[in-house]
Design a protein around this motif. Structure first.
Motif, PDB file in Angstrom:
ATOM      1  N   LEU A  13      -9.040  -0.937  21.196  1.00 10.99           N
ATOM      2  CA  LEU A  13     -10.059   0.041  20.806  1.00 10.99           C
ATOM      3  C   LEU A  13     -11.482  -0.525  20.865  1.00 10.99           C
ATOM      4  CD1 LEU A  13     -10.692   2.884  19.837  1.00 10.99           C
ATOM      5  CD2 LEU A  13     -10.332   2.090  17.475  1.00 10.99           C
ATOM      6  N   PRO A  14     -11.744  -1.752  20.354  1.00 15.44           N
ATOM      7  CA  PRO A  14     -13.116  -2.280  20.463  1.00 15.44           C
ATOM      8  C   PRO A  14     -13.593  -2.406  21.908  1.00 15.44           C
ATOM      9  CG  PRO A  14     -11.846  -3.543  18.874  1.00 15.44           C
ATOM     10  CD  PRO A  14     -10.882  -2.642  19.565  1.00 15.44           C
ATOM     11  N   ALA A  15     -12.678  -2.824  22.785  1.00 12.28           N
ATOM     12  CA  ALA A  15     -13.059  -2.936  24.198  1.00 12.28           C
ATOM     13  C   ALA A  15     -13.378  -1.570  24.793  1.00 12.28           C
ATOM     14  CB  ALA A  15     -11.937  -3.617  24.984  1.00 12.28           C
ATOM     15  N   VAL A  16     -12.603  -0.553  24.419  1.00 17.93           N
ATOM     16  CA  VAL A  16     -12.852   0.804  24.924  1.00 17.93           C
ATOM     17  C   VAL A  16     -14.199   1.325  24.432  1.00 17.93           C
ATOM     18  CG1 VAL A  16     -12.040   3.190  24.845  1.00 17.93           C
ATOM     19  CG2 VAL A  16     -10.408   1.330  25.153  1.00 17.93           C
ATOM     20  N   LEU A  17     -14.488   1.095  23.155  1.00 17.27           N
ATOM     21  CA  LEU A  17     -15.766   1.542  22.600  1.00 17.27           C
ATOM     22  C   LEU A  17     -16.938   0.813  23.256  1.00 17.27           C
ATOM     23  CD1 LEU A  17     -14.869   1.778  18.791  1.00 17.27           C
ATOM     24  CD2 LEU A  17     -15.114   3.645  20.435  1.00 17.27           C
ATOM     25  N   LEU A  18     -16.779  -0.489  23.459  1.00 17.59           N
ATOM     26  CA  LEU A  18     -17.835  -1.262  24.122  1.00 17.59           C
ATOM     27  C   LEU A  18     -18.056  -0.770  25.545  1.00 17.59           C
ATOM     28  CD1 LEU A  18     -19.794  -3.644  23.903  1.00 17.59           C
ATOM     29  CD2 LEU A  18     -17.958  -5.123  24.754  1.00 17.59           C
ATOM     30  N   LEU A  19     -16.951  -0.479  26.241  1.00 18.89           N
ATOM     31  CA  LEU A  19     -17.061   0.040  27.603  1.00 18.89           C
ATOM     32  C   LEU A  19     -17.755   1.395  27.616  1.00 18.89           C
ATOM     33  CD1 LEU A  19     -16.304  -0.301  30.592  1.00 18.89           C
ATOM     34  CD2 LEU A  19     -14.149   0.865  30.099  1.00 18.89           C
ATOM     35  N   ALA A  20     -17.438   2.236  26.626  1.00 22.81           N
ATOM     36  CA  ALA A  20     -18.064   3.551  26.551  1.00 22.81           C
ATOM     37  C   ALA A  20     -19.568   3.438  26.327  1.00 22.81           C
ATOM     38  CB  ALA A  20     -17.415   4.378  25.443  1.00 22.81           C
ATOM     39  N   VAL A  21     -19.967   2.507  25.463  1.00 23.58           N
ATOM     40  CA  VAL A  21     -21.391   2.328  25.183  1.00 23.58           C
ATOM     41  C   VAL A  21     -22.129   1.787  26.404  1.00 23.58           C
ATOM     42  CG1 VAL A  21     -23.047   1.033  23.806  1.00 23.58           C
ATOM     43  CG2 VAL A  21     -21.057   2.054  22.705  1.00 23.58           C
ATOM     44  N   ILE A  22     -21.545   0.769  27.043  1.00 18.64           N
ATOM     45  CA  ILE A  22     -22.205   0.116  28.170  1.00 18.64           C
ATOM     46  C   ILE A  22     -22.207   1.000  29.409  1.00 18.64           C
ATOM     47  CG2 ILE A  22     -22.089  -1.853  29.744  1.00 18.64           C
ATOM     48  CD1 ILE A  22     -21.023  -3.516  27.450  1.00 18.64           C
ATOM     49  N   ALA A  23     -21.082   1.645  29.699  1.00 13.75           N
ATOM     50  CA  ALA A  23     -20.939   2.381  30.950  1.00 13.75           C
ATOM     51  C   ALA A  23     -21.372   3.841  30.839  1.00 13.75           C
ATOM     52  CB  ALA A  23     -19.484   2.308  31.422  1.00 13.75           C
TER      53      ALA A  23
END
Length: 427
Positions: A13-23
């Motif tokens: 989940l943290p990786a998905v959220l980080l990806l959503a913010v960055i991408a």
């Protein structure tokens, strides 16, 4: 099993959220800006305005000055001041209508105090929200005053006609209209021949460059996969073009293509492949060939590196079995190498297609999109619109169109890779 799946989801989940913010955040921001007519060369459209507003700083500076100029003209006595008096009355009426709201009057008074003390006006204080009717009436009234001032200037009535008309125009510019345009930027570009030409240029470059890179990369990978003395040194040397920054390699190729001193241009002309040395950068066909060759030289080593990794996963036993069945090298390549390399080949093809479609720096440095926009890509068109014309709304719309094209290409490749994975699982 459900508990383990939930635990695994919590880990990613943290990786998905980080990806959503960055991408996703830059994309959503571009979509938001593309819905507005934002132009940095127009003070009235320099930022998002959702309502009718008044530039309090410009209003506080221009309104008193215009009133004083009209008072001076009325006292000049060059002609009966009836017309000037009517203008003064109309201007006072407009000012009274605007400042009838106590909140607006208080805000304008604070702005006037800051200007008097030579202090900057904060952005939050600068704009005062006004009703639409008041804003439209103010703009129309100021336009009537400006036109009358220009007529009186032609008649030679005013002593400071230019100053008066200029102040009236400045006051008009203080009226801020909402700059929400919805999908108009997209409608404009869908009917824009330049955009379609840029899309065709981008697609043609992508097709030509990726085809050349995949063929050259596959050949280099097959050569590096063989055992020979100095293989490690060759593998390291092959990566030098890919490690060179794109802007630097583009400048190098620009010198090589130069019509007067370019080595590549001279060799091609002497070989009879081009009519004259200046063809490579001065014609559409020559410029396209130039950018495709330069891109293939730089990125073919990267393709070769990925394909080499795939080649080294193929078991030697497969080649031995094929050789025992009487298959020559060509049949081994067709029936062993290519099938086993299919997934790696598709992944590499996806990476290169996505990267080539959003090409910017190579073309920008090498040809600048020329000659006559003949090599202009979508990314370069978006850059010119956003930073040369300072039209951020339209430039953001073009950026969104580039993103949609890349998303469509990526979806197609993922579907192909998914089918390949399913077929392998079925086997």
């Amino acid at each position: 099993m459900r508990k383990e799946a939930r635990l695994a989801f919590l880990f990613i989940l943290p990786a998905v959220l980080l990806l959503a913010v960055i991408a996703l955040w830059p994309v959503l921001r571009s979509v938001w800006i593309s819905l507005y007519d934002i132009r940095l060369n127009d003070p009235a459209k320099g930022e998002v305005h959702l309502r009718y507003a008044l530039d309090g700083e410009k209003y506080a500076q221009s309104m008193p000055l215009l009133q004083r100029v009209l008072e001076t003209e009325a006292a000049g006595g060059k002609r009966a001041g009836e017309e000037i008096a009517s203008l003064q009355q109309a201007l006072s009426s407009l000012r009274g209508e605007v400042e009838a709201d106590p909140a607006i009057a208080s805000q304008l008074a604070e702005i006037d105090r800051l200007l008097y003390d030579f202090k900057p006006v904060p952005d939050k204080l600068k704009y005062a929200s006004v009703p639409r009717g008041t804003a439209e009436h103010l703009e129309k009234g100021l336009e009537d005053i400006r036109l009358q001032l220009l007529r009186m200037k032609d008649e030679g009535v005013l002593l400071r006609a230019d100053a008066a008309a200029g102040l009236a125009g400045s006051l008009q510019a203080a009226v801020i209209k909402p700059n929400f345009v919805g999908l108009k930027h997209y409608q404009r570009f869908l009917a824009d021949s330049r955009m379609w030409q840029a899309l065709a240029n981008t697609s043609l470059f992508t097709l030509g460059a990726v085809t050349m890179e995949m063929l050259a990369g596959l050949l280099i990978a097959l050569l590096m996969n063989r055992s020979f003395r100095g293989r490690g040194l060759v593998r390291a040397a092959v990566l030098i073009p890919w490690a060179t920054p794109t802007a630097i390699s583009a400048m190098i190729w620009h010198f090589l293509y130069d019509g007067q001193n370019g080595v590549v241009a001279k060799l091609l002309a002497e070989a009879g492949l081009i009519s004259r040395t200046s063809v490579l950068l001065s014609t559409k066909g020559g410029a396209f060939f130039s950018i495709i060759l330069a891109d293939a030289w730089k990125t073919a080593p990267f393709v070769a590196l990925l394909l080499l990794a795939g080649l080294q996963t193929i078991s030697p036993a497969l080649y031995e079995a094929a050789q025992m069945d009487g298959a020559g090298r060509w049949r081994q390549f067709l029936h062993v190498t290519l099938p086993c390399l299919k997934t790696t080949f598709l992944v590499t093809l996806m990476f290169r297609t996505l990267d080539a479609f959003r090409v910017f720096d190579l073309i920008y440095v090498l040809t600048g999109g020329g000659p006559a926009n003949a090599t202009e890509s979508l990314s370069i068109y978006a850059y010119k619109t956003m930073f040369s014309e300072l039209d951020f709304g339209a430039g953001s719309a073009l950026s969104v169109l580039v993103f949609l094209c890349i998303a469509a290409i990526c979806t197609i490749y993922i579907m192909l890779l998914g089918k390949d994975a399913v077929s392998r699982t079925g086997r």
